[in-house]
Design an enzyme around this catalytic site. Sequence first.
Site, PDB file in Angstrom:
ATOM      1  N   HIS A  62    -113.141 -13.341  -8.582  1.00  0.00           N
ATOM      2  CA  HIS A  62    -112.023 -14.009  -9.257  1.00  0.00           C
ATOM      3  C   HIS A  62    -112.479 -14.792 -10.478  1.00  0.00           C
ATOM      4  O   HIS A  62    -111.681 -15.397 -11.176  1.00  0.00           O
ATOM      5  CB  HIS A  62    -111.199 -14.882  -8.308  1.00  0.00           C
ATOM      6  CG  HIS A  62    -111.962 -15.964  -7.619  1.00  0.00           C
ATOM      7  ND1 HIS A  62    -112.243 -15.911  -6.266  1.00  0.00           N
ATOM      8  CD2 HIS A  62    -112.528 -17.093  -8.081  1.00  0.00           C
ATOM      9  CE1 HIS A  62    -112.934 -17.007  -5.943  1.00  0.00           C
ATOM     10  NE2 HIS A  62    -113.119 -17.725  -7.020  1.00  0.00           N
ATOM     11  N   HIS A  92    -117.785 -22.020 -13.408  1.00  0.00           N
ATOM     12  CA  HIS A  92    -117.058 -20.761 -13.596  1.00  0.00           C
ATOM     13  C   HIS A  92    -115.931 -21.013 -14.584  1.00  0.00           C
ATOM     14  O   HIS A  92    -115.715 -22.149 -14.994  1.00  0.00           O
ATOM     15  CB  HIS A  92    -116.503 -20.260 -12.244  1.00  0.00           C
ATOM     16  CG  HIS A  92    -115.521 -21.200 -11.645  1.00  0.00           C
ATOM     17  ND1 HIS A  92    -115.889 -22.249 -10.814  1.00  0.00           N
ATOM     18  CD2 HIS A  92    -114.188 -21.324 -11.825  1.00  0.00           C
ATOM     19  CE1 HIS A  92    -114.816 -22.925 -10.477  1.00  0.00           C
ATOM     20  NE2 HIS A  92    -113.777 -22.411 -11.092  1.00  0.00           N
ATOM     21  N   HIS A  94    -111.775 -19.837 -16.158  1.00  0.00           N
ATOM     22  CA  HIS A  94    -110.451 -19.235 -15.950  1.00  0.00           C
ATOM     23  C   HIS A  94    -109.953 -18.883 -17.340  1.00  0.00           C
ATOM     24  O   HIS A  94    -110.146 -19.670 -18.278  1.00  0.00           O
ATOM     25  CB  HIS A  94    -109.491 -20.242 -15.295  1.00  0.00           C
ATOM     26  CG  HIS A  94    -109.959 -20.722 -13.947  1.00  0.00           C
ATOM     27  ND1 HIS A  94    -109.542 -20.166 -12.759  1.00  0.00           N
ATOM     28  CD2 HIS A  94    -110.852 -21.695 -13.605  1.00  0.00           C
ATOM     29  CE1 HIS A  94    -110.106 -20.797 -11.741  1.00  0.00           C
ATOM     30  NE2 HIS A  94    -110.926 -21.718 -12.238  1.00  0.00           N
ATOM     31  N   GLU A 104    -106.023 -23.676 -16.576  1.00  0.00           N
ATOM     32  CA  GLU A 104    -105.274 -24.057 -15.363  1.00  0.00           C
ATOM     33  C   GLU A 104    -104.542 -25.378 -15.635  1.00  0.00           C
ATOM     34  O   GLU A 104    -103.332 -25.471 -15.486  1.00  0.00           O
ATOM     35  CB  GLU A 104    -106.249 -24.204 -14.193  1.00  0.00           C
ATOM     36  CG  GLU A 104    -106.970 -22.860 -13.903  1.00  0.00           C
ATOM     37  CD  GLU A 104    -107.304 -22.671 -12.451  1.00  0.00           C
ATOM     38  OE1 GLU A 104    -108.138 -23.421 -11.925  1.00  0.00           O
ATOM     39  OE2 GLU A 104    -106.709 -21.772 -11.831  1.00  0.00           O
ATOM     40  N   HIS A 117    -114.909 -24.872 -15.289  1.00  0.00           N
ATOM     41  CA  HIS A 117    -114.981 -25.805 -14.160  1.00  0.00           C
ATOM     42  C   HIS A 117    -116.437 -25.967 -13.722  1.00  0.00           C
ATOM     43  O   HIS A 117    -117.083 -24.996 -13.312  1.00  0.00           O
ATOM     44  CB  HIS A 117    -114.139 -25.280 -12.990  1.00  0.00           C
ATOM     45  CG  HIS A 117    -112.676 -25.377 -13.246  1.00  0.00           C
ATOM     46  ND1 HIS A 117    -111.745 -24.626 -12.557  1.00  0.00           N
ATOM     47  CD2 HIS A 117    -111.978 -26.144 -14.120  1.00  0.00           C
ATOM     48  CE1 HIS A 117    -110.529 -24.940 -12.995  1.00  0.00           C
ATOM     49  NE2 HIS A 117    -110.639 -25.853 -13.932  1.00  0.00           N
ATOM     50  N   THR A 194    -108.313 -24.807  -6.868  1.00  0.00           N
ATOM     51  CA  THR A 194    -107.163 -24.076  -7.440  1.00  0.00           C
ATOM     52  C   THR A 194    -107.111 -22.628  -6.960  1.00  0.00           C
ATOM     53  O   THR A 194    -106.264 -21.855  -7.377  1.00  0.00           O
ATOM     54  CB  THR A 194    -107.242 -24.062  -8.985  1.00  0.00           C
ATOM     55  OG1 THR A 194    -108.426 -23.329  -9.358  1.00  0.00           O
ATOM     56  CG2 THR A 194    -107.287 -25.467  -9.549  1.00  0.00           C
ATOM     57  N   THR A 195    -108.074 -22.276  -6.056  1.00  0.00           N
ATOM     58  CA  THR A 195    -108.001 -20.945  -5.426  1.00  0.00           C
ATOM     59  C   THR A 195    -108.073 -21.159  -3.917  1.00  0.00           C
ATOM     60  O   THR A 195    -108.626 -22.185  -3.470  1.00  0.00           O
ATOM     61  CB  THR A 195    -109.193 -20.042  -5.835  1.00  0.00           C
ATOM     62  OG1 THR A 195    -110.402 -20.686  -5.440  1.00  0.00           O
ATOM     63  CG2 THR A 195    -109.217 -19.780  -7.325  1.00  0.00           C
TER      64      THR A 195
HETATM   65  C1  LIG Z   1    -114.105 -24.050   0.637  1.00  0.00           C
HETATM   66  C2  LIG Z   1    -114.030 -23.027  -0.439  1.00  0.00           C
HETATM   67  C3  LIG Z   1    -115.395 -22.498  -0.839  1.00  0.00           C
HETATM   68  C4  LIG Z   1    -115.268 -21.341  -1.852  1.00  0.00           C
HETATM   69  N1  LIG Z   1    -114.510 -21.822  -3.023  1.00  0.00           N
HETATM   70  C5  LIG Z   1    -115.091 -22.637  -3.922  1.00  0.00           C
HETATM   71  O1  LIG Z   1    -116.247 -23.009  -3.797  1.00  0.00           O
HETATM   72  C6  LIG Z   1    -114.268 -23.099  -5.098  1.00  0.00           C
HETATM   73  C7  LIG Z   1    -114.834 -24.026  -5.980  1.00  0.00           C
HETATM   74  C8  LIG Z   1    -114.091 -24.489  -7.074  1.00  0.00           C
HETATM   75  C9  LIG Z   1    -112.783 -24.042  -7.287  1.00  0.00           C
HETATM   76  S1  LIG Z   1    -111.863 -24.673  -8.645  1.00  0.00           S
HETATM   77  N2  LIG Z   1    -111.191 -23.486  -9.421  1.00  0.00           N
HETATM   78  O2  LIG Z   1    -110.835 -25.515  -8.096  1.00  0.00           O
HETATM   79  O3  LIG Z   1    -112.814 -25.348  -9.503  1.00  0.00           O
HETATM   80  C10 LIG Z   1    -112.219 -23.122  -6.413  1.00  0.00           C
HETATM   81  C11 LIG Z   1    -112.966 -22.641  -5.307  1.00  0.00           C
HETATM   82  C12 LIG Z   1    -116.154 -22.041   0.348  1.00  0.00           C
HETATM   83  C13 LIG Z   1    -115.659 -21.048   1.187  1.00  0.00           C
HETATM   84  C14 LIG Z   1    -116.393 -20.654   2.293  1.00  0.00           C
HETATM   85  C15 LIG Z   1    -117.621 -21.256   2.547  1.00  0.00           C
HETATM   86  N3  LIG Z   1    -118.524 -21.111   3.565  1.00  0.00           N
HETATM   87  C16 LIG Z   1    -119.554 -21.965   3.362  1.00  0.00           C
HETATM   88  C17 LIG Z   1    -119.321 -22.676   2.221  1.00  0.00           C
HETATM   89  C18 LIG Z   1    -118.089 -22.242   1.687  1.00  0.00           C
HETATM   90  C19 LIG Z   1    -117.358 -22.645   0.579  1.00  0.00           C
HETATM   91 ZN   LIG Z   2    -111.925 -23.079 -11.217  1.00  0.00          ZN
END
Ligand SMILES: CC[C@H](CNC(=O)c1ccc(S(N)(=O)=O)cc1)c1ccc2[nH]ccc2c1
Ligand SMILES: [Zn+2]
Length: 256
Positions: A62, A92, A94, A104, A117, A194-195
């Site tokens: 994404h 990353h 967007h 965003e 971000h 935001t995801t």
């Molecule tokens: C809890 C979610 C995470 C995966 N997602 C992210 O790290 C993430 C980070 C920043 C943003 S934004 N666009 O808002 O900046 C959106 C998503 C995630 C998912 C599963 C996991 N298992 C172990 C660690 C771990 C972390």
């Molecule tokens: Zn982001």
Amino acid sequence: HLRHLGWSSDTLAWHRSYPIAQGNRQSPIDIVSARAVYDPNLKPLVFSYESCASLNISNNGHSVMVEFEDTDDKTAISGGPLENPFRLKQFHFHWGTNRSQGSEHTIDGKPFPCELHLVHWNARKYATFGEAAAAPDGLAVVAVFLEVRIAKIACLYDESIFFFQGTKAQFSSFNPKCLLPLSLDYWTYLGSLTTPPLNESVTWIVLKEPISISEKQLEKFRMLLFTSEEDQRIQMVNNFRPPQPLKGRVVRASFK
Ligand SMILES: CC[C@H](CNC(=O)c1ccc(S(N)(=O)=O)cc1)c1ccc2[nH]ccc2c1
Ligand SMILES: [Zn+2]
């Protein structure tokens, strides 16, 4: 590939699997500058990105993401609204199909063509990123707007790698300090990822001054794909969630 009906319509369906999508501190938001409250107690932001330990650059399906080694505070942010240093985990972007959309957060209803971000986590309080991502004070994300100008930022895009989802390549000692604008004036508010899973664990720090990206560099982002090698190709564009309801939150400003 049907799951890619288009990110923006997907975001409207997220609440079915993640009810928190309709929570009280969702991100992004539209920042109405006249309604932001100047808070003289907010400290200046301190980015200690000196010794940078970037690990790899990847297309995670994404976005395009650069991950960092976060086993100590060598790449961290402190000050601002934060009680202690937060470690940089990844950054990353967007972006949109054209200049009229892509970011965003919006400022007074105005979107930017791209938003960076820088994702940090509270390693003083939580043992892992995953644990921090589940806590209300676990994450701090710095958002930097990118506007298209004939300038150019350090080329992030290494031609040789990733088009497809899941590709990853070694990308060492990239110092994200070059992605920061001159002024560190910012707005801050309590929000979420935001995801999905949209955890309400993010202290957002949105820098007021954008940095410049060339149209050519933006075109390179648009060459990325949501899909993996065997799938039918779908361009990775418009990977932004639209602004969410403020639900009574106050946005503070570090500047008058
Ligand atoms: C809890 C979610 C995470 C995966 N997602 C992210 O790290 C993430 C980070 C920043 C943003 S934004 N666009 O808002 O900046 C959106 C998503 C995630 C998912 C599963 C996991 N298992 C172990 C660690 C771990 C972390
Ligand atoms: Zn982001």
